[in-house]
Design an enzyme around this catalytic site. Structure first.
Site, PDB file in Angstrom:
ATOM      1  N   ASP A 218      41.475  -0.059  37.569  1.00  0.00           N
ATOM      2  CA  ASP A 218      41.278   1.174  36.801  1.00  0.00           C
ATOM      3  C   ASP A 218      40.614   2.266  37.620  1.00  0.00           C
ATOM      4  O   ASP A 218      40.031   3.200  37.072  1.00  0.00           O
ATOM      5  CB  ASP A 218      40.393   0.882  35.580  1.00  0.00           C
ATOM      6  CG  ASP A 218      41.224   0.515  34.367  1.00  0.00           C
ATOM      7  OD1 ASP A 218      42.455   0.715  34.418  1.00  0.00           O
ATOM      8  OD2 ASP A 218      40.645   0.026  33.388  1.00  0.00           O
ATOM      9  N   LYS A 221      40.156   6.085  37.093  1.00  0.00           N
ATOM     10  CA  LYS A 221      39.202   6.660  36.143  1.00  0.00           C
ATOM     11  C   LYS A 221      38.006   7.302  36.818  1.00  0.00           C
ATOM     12  O   LYS A 221      37.338   8.151  36.229  1.00  0.00           O
ATOM     13  CB  LYS A 221      38.681   5.564  35.204  1.00  0.00           C
ATOM     14  CG  LYS A 221      39.638   5.211  34.111  1.00  0.00           C
ATOM     15  CD  LYS A 221      38.958   4.292  33.115  1.00  0.00           C
ATOM     16  CE  LYS A 221      39.964   3.819  32.079  1.00  0.00           C
ATOM     17  NZ  LYS A 221      39.463   2.663  31.341  1.00  0.00           N
ATOM     18  N   HIS A 246      44.910  12.918  37.888  1.00  0.00           N
ATOM     19  CA  HIS A 246      44.000  12.086  38.667  1.00  0.00           C
ATOM     20  C   HIS A 246      44.596  10.730  39.025  1.00  0.00           C
ATOM     21  O   HIS A 246      43.959   9.930  39.697  1.00  0.00           O
ATOM     22  CB  HIS A 246      42.673  11.934  37.935  1.00  0.00           C
ATOM     23  CG  HIS A 246      41.852  13.169  38.021  1.00  0.00           C
ATOM     24  ND1 HIS A 246      41.331  13.614  39.206  1.00  0.00           N
ATOM     25  CD2 HIS A 246      41.508  14.088  37.097  1.00  0.00           C
ATOM     26  CE1 HIS A 246      40.682  14.739  38.996  1.00  0.00           C
ATOM     27  NE2 HIS A 246      40.776  15.057  37.723  1.00  0.00           N
ATOM     28  N   HIS A 270      50.013  -2.841  37.396  1.00  0.00           N
ATOM     29  CA  HIS A 270      49.442  -3.643  36.312  1.00  0.00           C
ATOM     30  C   HIS A 270      49.790  -3.100  34.923  1.00  0.00           C
ATOM     31  O   HIS A 270      49.252  -3.567  33.923  1.00  0.00           O
ATOM     32  CB  HIS A 270      47.928  -3.812  36.482  1.00  0.00           C
ATOM     33  CG  HIS A 270      47.139  -2.572  36.230  1.00  0.00           C
ATOM     34  ND1 HIS A 270      47.031  -1.572  37.155  1.00  0.00           N
ATOM     35  CD2 HIS A 270      46.435  -2.167  35.157  1.00  0.00           C
ATOM     36  CE1 HIS A 270      46.285  -0.605  36.663  1.00  0.00           C
ATOM     37  NE2 HIS A 270      45.914  -0.940  35.453  1.00  0.00           N
ATOM     38  N   HIS A 271      50.684  -2.109  34.859  1.00  0.00           N
ATOM     39  CA  HIS A 271      51.207  -1.688  33.552  1.00  0.00           C
ATOM     40  C   HIS A 271      52.693  -1.979  33.428  1.00  0.00           C
ATOM     41  O   HIS A 271      53.357  -1.483  32.520  1.00  0.00           O
ATOM     42  CB  HIS A 271      50.954  -0.197  33.316  1.00  0.00           C
ATOM     43  CG  HIS A 271      49.501   0.135  33.166  1.00  0.00           C
ATOM     44  ND1 HIS A 271      48.711  -0.410  32.184  1.00  0.00           N
ATOM     45  CD2 HIS A 271      48.692   0.937  33.894  1.00  0.00           C
ATOM     46  CE1 HIS A 271      47.475   0.055  32.309  1.00  0.00           C
ATOM     47  NE2 HIS A 271      47.437   0.864  33.347  1.00  0.00           N
ATOM     48  N   ASP A 299      43.745  -8.017  31.746  1.00  0.00           N
ATOM     49  CA  ASP A 299      43.337  -6.651  31.422  1.00  0.00           C
ATOM     50  C   ASP A 299      43.531  -6.392  29.928  1.00  0.00           C
ATOM     51  O   ASP A 299      42.643  -5.874  29.242  1.00  0.00           O
ATOM     52  CB  ASP A 299      44.185  -5.683  32.263  1.00  0.00           C
ATOM     53  CG  ASP A 299      43.772  -4.233  32.086  1.00  0.00           C
ATOM     54  OD1 ASP A 299      42.587  -3.979  31.788  1.00  0.00           O
ATOM     55  OD2 ASP A 299      44.633  -3.350  32.247  1.00  0.00           O
TER      56      ASP A 299
END
Lengths: 354, 354
Positions: A218, A221, A246, A270-271, A299
């Site tokens: 992540d 972020k 971002h 990872h998505h 996750d």
């Protein structure tokens, strides 16, 4: 003019001003210790030759005259490197080596085996038992120096790698700590993913990548302003734009990773979903690497069991049922969701995080 | 129930959704390539034996029959490891090794030297020329395997270390990018510190620590809320408290660093002054390590030449004069401020950053 006066507390900082002074023992434990080398040989001539050569190079080696004595010495103080004779009465070098490789604490210690002329059968047997490298008799100072240096260097590099991983963990924790709803998320995902990876038989390198991928998945972020990350309501169009812009940070990180390809794969993919419905590349099935599939599942598990501003957390059994549903729908790998279920029930995981 | 529906864009995220798909070439360049091994020996028997042993282990080695041919091959494609004969007509192994160690691109490539019985004089000469390790004739498969594996492993670990450093750099950049007044600060400090360190003769390990220490010296800021970091006015009492509380993050990181002691030292001590007036431990003079003194000076230089909400930036010459003043006052090391002056004037550094 006085330059210090220009630098105010924030820019040149009070950040560390209130840190407690390091105690004497704290400072000591951080100082680099001389590597601990064990020399195991029943022949006092050979043992003493090796030890005096090592002393000449600034080491303080410890000598043992048998396998049994060596085991005791290792129990008392784990060495950084072992120089080990092949032929010894009682427990020989091969047998000792096998024993050490079976134990977690000694599994990775470099072992240099002293041999005469190295026959093929003997060499194969030595490598299979876990010997790292060889040193032929008569022992030559330059060879001993080169070999000891090479294997200690590897250990030093692995220590540094662990340090940098810890730095990244601390940075991730610090960023997440600003938002009570994500606090600890990456650390928990990394920890669960490693347990699942172990259960699925991944090797040492893959497990390290899984841990690091968990910490970094992540990472995009980090660049998102607090006010957007912590906003309890739906994001506005403009805010969604800032968030997606971002994504470049994740991209940057992936592009700077050349040797840890599994980590880059995890950050980017990872998505992805098994049925091709994920993003960013719409990969499906075996196109998604196993470590990435593991990370994705862990996750989602952690997200479901965490309280959010707009919903209550699920319990661990509820979340596992949700994962199974997603596997049945073709989105997740059922082999992975089964192992996640085992891992969280073994853990006695109460499920929800505050 | 559908678990995906529960996970909104922010928590399980759109962060990477708008990343461009990786092109075929991009994906390829990231795939792990088989290590490139060069075998240099004028004797075709030995060369072919070594090469077929390496092929049996899954490598695709390239053979060269002379030093000159090897130099050309290395120019065309930098190898990951070189197996090199000691005795060759024309340029011998020692001479080639010396040449390679003088060049930046080949300075760190592991070189395993093939020798007969290794005499003391020959061994000393080989180590001095930069040979990494030895392999005795007749060549034994197990020894070759162990040695090649060990030295490729070191190289692989160094590559991973560089990757993690890049991850930390990207994280630092992302955090700093949220504040236009600190954007790029840590990267610039790290870069300047390394140039000063080189000029002062620090070794490879110290330079790496300096780079990493530069990137991490302000890491405590990562945990400070944006609203405080970006506030143009004086901080309130409560805000100063929040800032100092977050010093714990720097402390955390220092405590997780065991092998990179210089980095921990830099993070903790880059606000110490030569006259003992600094913090947190009030160290003075030689109690402050040279890398830390370098970092401190470069940090102040960059702060002075950066625009802040409440003042204009200094030019590079103005900032150097300010550093000299601080050295005269006993706060900075004059040997370091002199090298900083040289480094920034060599760079044609215009001084101020936007």
């Amino acid at each position: 003019m006085n330059a210090s006066a220009i630098l105010n507390a924030r820019e040149h900082g009070d950040m560390t001003a209130q840190v407690e002074p390091i105690t004497a023992s704290g400072a000591d434990s951080r100082r680099e210790a001389s590597p601990h080398i064990l020399v195991v040989d029943d022949d006092p001539m050979v043992r003493n030759t090796v030890m005096s050569m090592l002393r000449a190079q600034g080491f303080q080696p410890q000598g043992c005259s048998s396998g049994a004595e060596a085991l005791q010495a290792i129990e008392a103080h784990t060495p950084d490197l072992i120089v080990l004779d092949y032929t010894m009465p009682g427990m020989d070098g091969i047998e000792l080596c096998r024993l050490l490789r079976e134990r977690r604490a000694t599994r990775l210690i470099p072992i240099i085996m002293i041999t005469g002329v190295l026959g093929t059968e003997m060499a194969v047997q030595a490598l299979e038992s876990g010997v790292t490298d060889f040193l032929n008799k008569p022992i030559n100072l330059a060879e001993l120096e080169a070999r000891v240096h090479a294997h200690l260097r590897s250990k030093f590099l692995v220590d540094q790698l662990e340090d940098l991983e810890n730095v990244i963990l601390a940075m991730t924790k610090a960023v997440e700590a600003k938002d009570p709803y994500t606090e600890g998320h990456s650390g928990r995902v990394a920890e669960l993913a490693v347990r699942v990876g172990e259960a699925m038989g991944l090797d040492e390198d893959a497990l390290r990548s899984l841990r690091l991928g968990g910490l970094l998945h992540d990472i995009g972020k980090i660049a998102i302003p607090d006010r957007i990350l912590q906003k309890p309501d739906e994001l506005s169009e403009e805010e969604r734009h800032i968030v997606s812009r971002h994504a470049a940070v994740s991209q940057d990180i992936c592009e700077s990773i050349h040797s840890l390809t599994t980590v880059a794969d995890i950050i980017r993919h990872h998505h992805e979903k098994m049925d091709g419905s994920g993003y960013p590349d719409g990969l499906r099935g075996d196109q998604i690497a196993l470590p990435t599939r593991i990370l994705t599942t862990c996750d989602i598990f952690d997200s479901l069991t965490t309280r959010r501003p707009y919903r209550e957390p699920m319990s661990a059994p509820q979340a596992c049922r949700a994962l199974d549903d997603m596997a049945r729908d073709g989105q997740l790998d059922p082999a992975v969701t089964a192992k996640v279920r085992q891992a969280v029930s073994k853990n006695g995981d109460a499920g929800s995080h505050p």
